[in-house]
Design a protein around this motif. Sequence first.
Motif, PDB file in Angstrom:
ATOM      1  N   ASP A 127       0.847  -1.192   0.000  1.00  0.00           N
ATOM      2  CA  ASP A 127       0.000   0.000   0.000  1.00  0.00           C
ATOM      3  C   ASP A 127       0.886   1.246   0.000  1.00  0.00           C
ATOM      4  O   ASP A 127       1.395   1.661   1.043  1.00  0.00           O
ATOM      5  N   GLU A 128       1.066   1.834  -1.178  1.00  0.00           N
ATOM      6  CA  GLU A 128       1.957   2.984  -1.333  1.00  0.00           C
ATOM      7  C   GLU A 128       1.462   4.205  -0.551  1.00  0.00           C
ATOM      8  O   GLU A 128       2.254   4.939   0.041  1.00  0.00           O
ATOM      9  N   LYS A 129       0.159   4.419  -0.539  1.00  0.00           N
ATOM     10  CA  LYS A 129      -0.384   5.569   0.198  1.00  0.00           C
ATOM     11  C   LYS A 129      -0.121   5.444   1.695  1.00  0.00           C
ATOM     12  O   LYS A 129       0.147   6.430   2.371  1.00  0.00           O
ATOM     13  N   MET A 130      -0.184   4.242   2.213  1.00  0.00           N
ATOM     14  CA  MET A 130       0.075   4.031   3.637  1.00  0.00           C
ATOM     15  C   MET A 130       1.543   4.324   3.952  1.00  0.00           C
ATOM     16  O   MET A 130       1.863   4.906   4.988  1.00  0.00           O
ATOM     17  N   GLU A 131       2.438   3.960   3.050  1.00  0.00           N
ATOM     18  CA  GLU A 131       3.863   4.261   3.241  1.00  0.00           C
ATOM     19  C   GLU A 131       4.097   5.766   3.269  1.00  0.00           C
ATOM     20  O   GLU A 131       4.895   6.263   4.065  1.00  0.00           O
ATOM     21  N   VAL A 132       3.417   6.500   2.403  1.00  0.00           N
ATOM     22  CA  VAL A 132       3.532   7.962   2.393  1.00  0.00           C
ATOM     23  C   VAL A 132       3.007   8.526   3.713  1.00  0.00           C
ATOM     24  O   VAL A 132       3.613   9.428   4.303  1.00  0.00           O
ATOM     25  N   TYR A 133       1.893   7.986   4.193  1.00  0.00           N
ATOM     26  CA  TYR A 133       1.300   8.435   5.455  1.00  0.00           C
ATOM     27  C   TYR A 133       2.251   8.160   6.627  1.00  0.00           C
ATOM     28  O   TYR A 133       2.463   9.014   7.495  1.00  0.00           O
ATOM     29  N   ILE A 134       2.851   6.981   6.652  1.00  0.00           N
ATOM     30  CA  ILE A 134       3.800   6.624   7.710  1.00  0.00           C
ATOM     31  C   ILE A 134       4.998   7.565   7.678  1.00  0.00           C
ATOM     32  O   ILE A 134       5.469   8.041   8.720  1.00  0.00           O
ATOM     33  N   SER A 135       5.475   7.859   6.490  1.00  0.00           N
ATOM     34  CA  SER A 135       6.593   8.787   6.329  1.00  0.00           C
ATOM     35  C   SER A 135       6.220  10.178   6.847  1.00  0.00           C
ATOM     36  O   SER A 135       7.019  10.836   7.530  1.00  0.00           O
ATOM     37  N   LEU A 136       5.015  10.624   6.531  1.00  0.00           N
ATOM     38  CA  LEU A 136       4.537  11.920   7.012  1.00  0.00           C
ATOM     39  C   LEU A 136       4.482  11.948   8.535  1.00  0.00           C
ATOM     40  O   LEU A 136       4.923  12.923   9.164  1.00  0.00           O
ATOM     41  N   LEU A 137       3.961  10.893   9.144  1.00  0.00           N
ATOM     42  CA  LEU A 137       3.906  10.831  10.610  1.00  0.00           C
ATOM     43  C   LEU A 137       5.314  10.891  11.197  1.00  0.00           C
ATOM     44  O   LEU A 137       5.570  11.640  12.152  1.00  0.00           O
ATOM     45  N   ASN A 138       6.230  10.118  10.654  1.00  0.00           N
ATOM     46  CA  ASN A 138       7.605  10.100  11.170  1.00  0.00           C
ATOM     47  C   ASN A 138       8.278  11.459  11.029  1.00  0.00           C
ATOM     48  O   ASN A 138       8.939  11.934  11.958  1.00  0.00           O
ATOM     49  N   LYS A 139       8.119  12.099   9.886  1.00  0.00           N
ATOM     50  CA  LYS A 139       8.712  13.426   9.678  1.00  0.00           C
ATOM     51  C   LYS A 139       8.092  14.454  10.625  1.00  0.00           C
ATOM     52  O   LYS A 139       8.789  15.314  11.165  1.00  0.00           O
ATOM     53  N   SER A 140       6.784  14.363  10.834  1.00  0.00           N
ATOM     54  CA  SER A 140       6.094  15.295  11.736  1.00  0.00           C
ATOM     55  C   SER A 140       6.573  15.117  13.171  1.00  0.00           C
ATOM     56  O   SER A 140       6.811  16.096  13.881  1.00  0.00           O
ATOM     57  N   ILE A 141       6.725  13.877  13.584  1.00  0.00           N
ATOM     58  CA  ILE A 141       7.214  13.598  14.936  1.00  0.00           C
ATOM     59  C   ILE A 141       8.604  14.193  15.122  1.00  0.00           C
ATOM     60  O   ILE A 141       8.885  14.880  16.111  1.00  0.00           O
ATOM     61  N   THR A 142       9.483  13.946  14.164  1.00  0.00           N
ATOM     62  CA  THR A 142      10.850  14.471  14.244  1.00  0.00           C
ATOM     63  C   THR A 142      10.851  15.993  14.289  1.00  0.00           C
ATOM     64  O   THR A 142      11.546  16.600  15.117  1.00  0.00           O
ATOM     65  N   ASN A 143      10.072  16.613  13.418  1.00  0.00           N
ATOM     66  CA  ASN A 143      10.004  18.073  13.352  1.00  0.00           C
ATOM     67  C   ASN A 143       9.499  18.662  14.667  1.00  0.00           C
ATOM     68  O   ASN A 143      10.067  19.624  15.189  1.00  0.00           O
ATOM     69  N   ILE A 144       8.425  18.106  15.192  1.00  0.00           N
ATOM     70  CA  ILE A 144       7.845  18.621  16.443  1.00  0.00           C
ATOM     71  C   ILE A 144       8.827  18.417  17.600  1.00  0.00           C
ATOM     72  O   ILE A 144       9.035  19.321  18.416  1.00  0.00           O
TER      73      ILE A 144
END
Length: 151
Positions: A127-144
């Motif tokens: 599921d490519e969209k789920m991978e993009v979503y997981i990446s977004l969550l990880n980047k957001s966590i790191t940024n915050i």
Amino acid sequence: MQQSIEIDEKIFQDAVKFYGTVFNIPPLASKIYAYLNFDFDKVGITFDEFVEVFSASKSSVSTSISLLLNAQLIVDHNKMDVRKRYFFINDEYRKIRFEKIVQKMQDELRLIDDLSKFKKGKENDYDEKMEVYISLLNKSITNIQESLNKL
């Protein structure tokens, strides 16, 4: 008793609406929180001032203050030689709020991982969209977290 702080009525009304929605708190609690935002000099606002300014019952004000204290949105302080409690915005709340957001995102990542492991046992669909979503969550966590470290 007169207001101890100056407020702008339009900004106040906008803040009441915003905080009521964001924090999911009742109208009086939202008014109290919005009002405290105008205490720029951190003099503190007394219980009696809230009762008078908002023409609310002592019971309603007490309930709203308790809710705000329990949610860590505000703090109270007793000044030396004064019996009254003074209430202030909790300056640490912004940090607390984003720590809670990070925790929710981390919880969601764990849930997604558990679901992904379960799904792989059933079928092998990527599921490519789920991978993009997981990446977004990880980047957001790191940024915050990087921003929180600066606070």
